[in-house]
Design a protein around this motif. Structure first.
Motif, PDB file in Angstrom:
ATOM      1  N   MET A  42      47.135  32.819  47.440  1.00 38.97           N
ATOM      2  CA  MET A  42      46.707  33.401  46.207  1.00 38.97           C
ATOM      3  C   MET A  42      45.720  32.457  45.528  1.00 38.97           C
ATOM      4  N   THR A  43      44.670  33.036  45.009  1.00 41.30           N
ATOM      5  CA  THR A  43      43.699  32.268  44.249  1.00 41.30           C
ATOM      6  C   THR A  43      44.102  32.225  42.779  1.00 41.30           C
ATOM      7  N   SER A  44      44.537  33.386  42.258  1.00 41.58           N
ATOM      8  CA  SER A  44      44.963  33.428  40.865  1.00 41.58           C
ATOM      9  C   SER A  44      45.950  34.563  40.650  1.00 41.58           C
ATOM     10  N   ILE A  45      46.755  34.378  39.630  1.00 38.80           N
ATOM     11  CA  ILE A  45      47.701  35.402  39.179  1.00 38.80           C
ATOM     12  C   ILE A  45      47.518  35.487  37.676  1.00 38.80           C
ATOM     13  N   THR A  46      47.187  36.692  37.177  1.00 38.36           N
ATOM     14  CA  THR A  46      46.904  36.863  35.766  1.00 38.36           C
ATOM     15  C   THR A  46      47.867  37.885  35.176  1.00 38.36           C
ATOM     16  N   ASP A  47      48.531  37.512  34.098  1.00 39.33           N
ATOM     17  CA  ASP A  47      49.407  38.422  33.366  1.00 39.33           C
ATOM     18  C   ASP A  47      48.509  39.284  32.498  1.00 39.33           C
ATOM     19  N   THR A  48      48.229  40.512  32.938  1.00 39.21           N
ATOM     20  CA  THR A  48      47.236  41.353  32.264  1.00 39.21           C
ATOM     21  C   THR A  48      47.831  42.293  31.219  1.00 39.21           C
ATOM     22  N   ALA A  49      49.153  42.478  31.225  1.00 37.45           N
ATOM     23  CA  ALA A  49      49.827  43.328  30.241  1.00 37.45           C
ATOM     24  C   ALA A  49      51.332  43.179  30.437  1.00 37.45           C
ATOM     25  N   THR A  50      52.111  43.752  29.553  1.00 37.33           N
ATOM     26  CA  THR A  50      53.558  43.742  29.735  1.00 37.33           C
ATOM     27  C   THR A  50      53.894  44.419  31.049  1.00 37.33           C
ATOM     28  N   GLY A  51      54.613  43.717  31.907  1.00 41.40           N
ATOM     29  CA  GLY A  51      55.022  44.283  33.182  1.00 41.40           C
ATOM     30  C   GLY A  51      53.917  44.453  34.197  1.00 41.40           C
ATOM     31  N   ARG A  52      52.799  43.779  34.020  1.00 41.70           N
ATOM     32  CA  ARG A  52      51.662  43.964  34.940  1.00 41.70           C
ATOM     33  C   ARG A  52      51.000  42.636  35.268  1.00 41.70           C
ATOM     34  N   LEU A  53      50.731  42.430  36.564  1.00 46.19           N
ATOM     35  CA  LEU A  53      50.019  41.249  37.041  1.00 46.19           C
ATOM     36  C   LEU A  53      48.826  41.675  37.887  1.00 46.19           C
ATOM     37  N   THR A  54      47.749  40.913  37.799  1.00 45.06           N
ATOM     38  CA  THR A  54      46.632  41.061  38.716  1.00 45.06           C
ATOM     39  C   THR A  54      46.639  39.831  39.618  1.00 45.06           C
ATOM     40  N   VAL A  55      46.730  40.059  40.918  1.00 44.06           N
ATOM     41  CA  VAL A  55      46.809  38.989  41.900  1.00 44.06           C
ATOM     42  C   VAL A  55      45.517  38.976  42.705  1.00 44.06           C
ATOM     43  N   VAL A  58      49.590  49.366  41.339  1.00 45.00           N
ATOM     44  CA  VAL A  58      48.710  50.192  40.518  1.00 45.00           C
ATOM     45  C   VAL A  58      47.416  50.460  41.277  1.00 45.00           C
ATOM     46  N   SER A  59      46.841  49.405  41.850  1.00 44.62           N
ATOM     47  CA  SER A  59      45.646  49.542  42.674  1.00 44.62           C
ATOM     48  C   SER A  59      45.559  48.338  43.598  1.00 44.62           C
ATOM     49  N   LYS A  60      44.854  48.513  44.699  1.00 42.12           N
ATOM     50  CA  LYS A  60      44.653  47.381  45.606  1.00 42.12           C
ATOM     51  C   LYS A  60      43.309  47.501  46.284  1.00 42.12           C
ATOM     52  N   ALA A  61      42.757  46.346  46.614  1.00 43.07           N
ATOM     53  CA  ALA A  61      41.505  46.242  47.347  1.00 43.07           C
ATOM     54  C   ALA A  61      41.710  45.173  48.405  1.00 43.07           C
ATOM     55  N   ALA A  62      40.677  44.825  49.123  1.00 39.88           N
ATOM     56  CA  ALA A  62      40.806  43.818  50.180  1.00 39.88           C
ATOM     57  C   ALA A  62      41.217  42.460  49.621  1.00 39.88           C
ATOM     58  N   GLY A  63      40.804  42.141  48.379  1.00 37.15           N
ATOM     59  CA  GLY A  63      41.058  40.818  47.842  1.00 37.15           C
ATOM     60  C   GLY A  63      41.845  40.758  46.553  1.00 37.15           C
ATOM     61  N   THR A  64      42.257  41.908  46.026  1.00 39.07           N
ATOM     62  CA  THR A  64      43.036  41.919  44.793  1.00 39.07           C
ATOM     63  C   THR A  64      44.074  43.032  44.820  1.00 39.07           C
ATOM     64  N   VAL A  65      45.089  42.858  43.995  1.00 39.18           N
ATOM     65  CA  VAL A  65      46.098  43.904  43.819  1.00 39.18           C
ATOM     66  C   VAL A  65      46.620  43.800  42.388  1.00 39.18           C
ATOM     67  N   ILE A  66      46.869  44.939  41.785  1.00 41.09           N
ATOM     68  CA  ILE A  66      47.512  44.992  40.481  1.00 41.09           C
ATOM     69  C   ILE A  66      48.898  45.575  40.708  1.00 41.09           C
ATOM     70  N   ILE A  67      49.923  44.821  40.293  1.00 39.29           N
ATOM     71  CA  ILE A  67      51.299  45.273  40.466  1.00 39.29           C
ATOM     72  C   ILE A  67      51.955  45.413  39.100  1.00 39.29           C
ATOM     73  N   GLU A  68      52.969  46.290  39.036  1.00 35.96           N
ATOM     74  CA  GLU A  68      53.630  46.500  37.752  1.00 35.96           C
ATOM     75  C   GLU A  68      55.129  46.624  37.919  1.00 35.96           C
ATOM     76  N   SER A  69      55.819  46.411  36.819  1.00 39.51           N
ATOM     77  CA  SER A  69      57.264  46.540  36.752  1.00 39.51           C
ATOM     78  C   SER A  69      57.595  47.415  35.552  1.00 39.51           C
ATOM     79  N   ASP A  70      58.372  48.463  35.786  1.00 37.97           N
ATOM     80  CA  ASP A  70      58.818  49.366  34.724  1.00 37.97           C
ATOM     81  C   ASP A  70      60.338  49.359  34.672  1.00 37.97           C
ATOM     82  N   ASP A  71      60.893  49.676  33.495  1.00 34.21           N
ATOM     83  CA  ASP A  71      62.333  49.825  33.411  1.00 34.21           C
ATOM     84  C   ASP A  71      62.723  51.239  33.840  1.00 34.21           C
TER      85      ASP A  71
END
Length: 77
Positions: free
Chosen positions: A1-14, A44-57
Motif C-alpha cells: 500500500m502506498t497510502s490509506i486515507t480516511d475519506t469519510a465515516t466508515g470509508r477508506l481510500t486505499v 465502493v469502487s476499484k481500479a487497477a491502483g486504488t480501491v474505496i472500501i466502506e463499513s456500514d452498521d
C-alpha cells in the motif's frame, strides 16, 4: 500500500503500491469491532491502483469499525 486515507465515516481510500494489471482483481474485506454490533463491508469502487472500501452498521448507516480494517487483494500484477 502506498497510502490509506480516511475519506469519510466508515470509508477508506486505499492506494495500491504495485498496480494490478486491470480492475479485474478480488478483494476480501473484514473489520474488527469492539462491540457486538454487526458490520457490513464492501467495495465502493476499484481500479487497477486504488480501491474505496466502506463499513456500514446493520441499519445501513456508515460506521467506523472500531478496532480496525482487514483486507487481502488477489489478482494479476
Amino acid at each position: 500500500m502506498t497510502s490509506i486515507t480516511d475519506t469519510a465515516t466508515g470509508r477508506l481510500t486505499v492506494t495500491i503500491a504495485t498496480d494490478f494489471s486491470s480492475a479485474a482483481w478480488v478483494g476480501v474485506l473484514g473489520v474488527g469491532i469492539a462491540t457486538t454490533a454487526a458490520r457490513i463491508t464492501g467495495t465502493v469502487s476499484k481500479a487497477a491502483g486504488t480501491v474505496i472500501i466502506e463499513s456500514d452498521d446493520a441499519g445501513d448507516t456508515a460506521a467506523d469499525p472500531g478496532i480496525g480494517w482487514d483486507w487481502a487483494f488477489f489478482g494479476d500484477q
